[in-house]
Structure formats: C-alpha cells, structure tokens
Scaffold this active site. Structure first.
Site, PDB file in Angstrom:
ATOM      1  N   THR A 126     -16.607  -5.498   1.049  1.00 28.94           N
ATOM      2  CA  THR A 126     -15.467  -5.887   0.159  1.00 28.94           C
ATOM      3  C   THR A 126     -14.224  -6.244   1.042  1.00 28.94           C
ATOM      4  O   THR A 126     -13.261  -5.824   0.732  1.00 28.94           O
ATOM      5  CB  THR A 126     -15.256  -4.834  -0.904  1.00 28.94           C
ATOM      6  OG1 THR A 126     -14.781  -3.828  -0.237  1.00 28.94           O
ATOM      7  CG2 THR A 126     -16.354  -5.086  -1.921  1.00 28.94           C
ATOM      8  N   GLU A 182      -6.179  -0.488   2.669  1.00 32.86           N
ATOM      9  CA  GLU A 182      -7.508  -0.468   3.164  1.00 32.86           C
ATOM     10  C   GLU A 182      -8.040  -1.561   3.500  1.00 32.86           C
ATOM     11  O   GLU A 182      -8.723  -1.802   4.668  1.00 32.86           O
ATOM     12  CB  GLU A 182      -8.574   0.196   2.180  1.00 32.86           C
ATOM     13  CG  GLU A 182     -10.186   0.416   2.671  1.00 32.86           C
ATOM     14  CD  GLU A 182     -10.784   1.173   1.829  1.00 32.86           C
ATOM     15  OE1 GLU A 182     -10.967   2.384   1.757  1.00 32.86           O
ATOM     16  OE2 GLU A 182     -11.562   0.398   0.817  1.00 32.86           O
TER      17      GLU A 182
END
Length: 232
Positions: A126, A182
């Site tokens: 992702t 992230e």
C-alpha cells in the site's frame, strides 16, 4: 506519542515489558513524547536506564499526531539525544515486548518488514500512488512498518527531517499521504536503503495466525481500541 487515552491503555505495559526484554544489560534512555506529561506512570527502571518526558503540542487529528512526531524526534535528537546516545529506536506505544529485543537489532539504519505484507506480492503493497504526493511510489523493495524504525542518531535525524519536509510540502499542496508518516518513511527507505531489515517477529500481529517462518515473537501488537482512542 501517547495522549492520555494512549497513556492509560498502553504506556505502563509497554515500559514494564521493555524493562524485561529491550536491550537488557545496556544503557537505555526512554524518551516519552506526550501532550500530558503529568500522566506518565512512575515505573521503577533497572540500573543504567532512565526516562525523559517530552511535552509536545496537542493535535486534534490522530493523523497529525502520527505525522508531526517526525519533527519532534528530529528536534530532540538535535537538542539532547546526539550528546548522549549512539543509536535511536522509535516505537509506537501500543505494543508489548514478549521476547529478546537486543543488540542484534542495532544497525546504522534499521527498518522493519510489515507483518501483514511481507508474504504478499509487491502489487499488494500500500504505497502512496498519488503522483502529487511527496511519498509517491510506483514500486519499492519491501513494505516497511513505521511502528518501529531506528539506527544511528545521524541517520534517524536525516530520516525524520526528510519525512517532515515531505509532509509539510504535502500540506501546502492540500495533499495527505495514504498512510501518513509511514508512506513517507517507505519513500525515504527506497531512496536511502536501510543497512538492516528486521523480520516481522520484531513486531508481530497474532491475528495473522500461525506462520511457520515466525518461530519467536519479540514484540506484539497490543489490541487496538481505535474507536475510542482515536476520538478527537
């Protein structure tokens, strides 16, 4: 970076388990970043170990808490850590140590394989796919988990500064990375390869179930009470 709700739910368990398993026998200073320093529990620490509580600005959105920690870490490395420490590890507090997490994990630049992605083909990773985002990635080497990262203080300072700069440029352009800090960490690690990549055993989620290649777990995800803990 615990708020009062995170302090109450996680910090005591995180610190008590760390005292049993994290860098045992080595000098450790815990830096606890919180907007409510008076609520930090008083834990009896082992010899050679100490705690410093850093007051940070309160953010109404958990996404901003997550992203703004990059600046707070960089600032404290500059003002304090670099004068006393050689290495830095950054942890989310909603975790519990269950096995040895020692000097074998030290390195110049340390990244962690995300437990939910390390078995999957890359097209499942992702990464942020928005070309207007500073964290944009078409592909990468691995998918890293921002719940743990570390290395020499110089490398952690460089990483956090770069991530913060990318986050602020995105904010100016009204863009937000898919997985916040992230996503920016993954972009940084693509451009600056880590010298050590930790197995998911260093941050495992038991909900994944049995995996034959995970023989020991060293740090476990604590139950995530997002519905209550992430309320504004």
């Amino acid at each position: 970076f615990p708020s009062k709700r995170y302090l109450d739910a996680y910090l005591h368990t995180f610190l008590k388990s760390s005292e049993q398993h994290f860098m045992v026998g080595l000098p450790v200073t815990y830096y606890v970043f919180t907007d409510m320093p008076e609520k930090v529990p008083n834990i009896k620490l082992s010899p050679l170990r100490s705690m410093k509580v850093i007051k940070v600005e309160k953010n109404s959105r958990w996404q901003d808490v997550s992203m703004m920690r990059m600046k707070s870490i960089s600032d404290v490395i500059e003002s304090d850590i670099r004068h006393h420490c050689t290495h830095v590890f950054c942890f989310d507090v909603d975790q519990v140590f269950t096995g040895r997490f020692g000097s074998e994990a030290l390195g110049d630049s340390v990244a962690l394989l995300h437990a939910h992605y390390y078995h999957l083909p890359k097209h499942f990773y992702t990464y942020d796919r928005n070309p207007n985002c500073k964290a944009y990635m078409e592909t990468g080497d691995f998918y890293y988990h921002a719940a743990i990262f570390g290395g020499s203080w110089k490398n952690v300072k460089a990483l956090t500064e770069a991530c913060y700069q990318g986050i602020m440029e995105d904010k100016q352009n009204n863009v937000e990375a898919l997985w916040h800090d992230e996503s920016h960490l993954n972009k940084y690690m693509l451009l600056h390869k880590p010298s050590k990549v930790l197995s998911p055993e260093y941050c495992w989620d038991t909900s994944i179930g049995f995996r034959s290649d995970i023989q020991v777990t060293r740090l476990l995800w604590a139950p995530k009470y997002y519905d209550t803990l992430r309320k504004p």
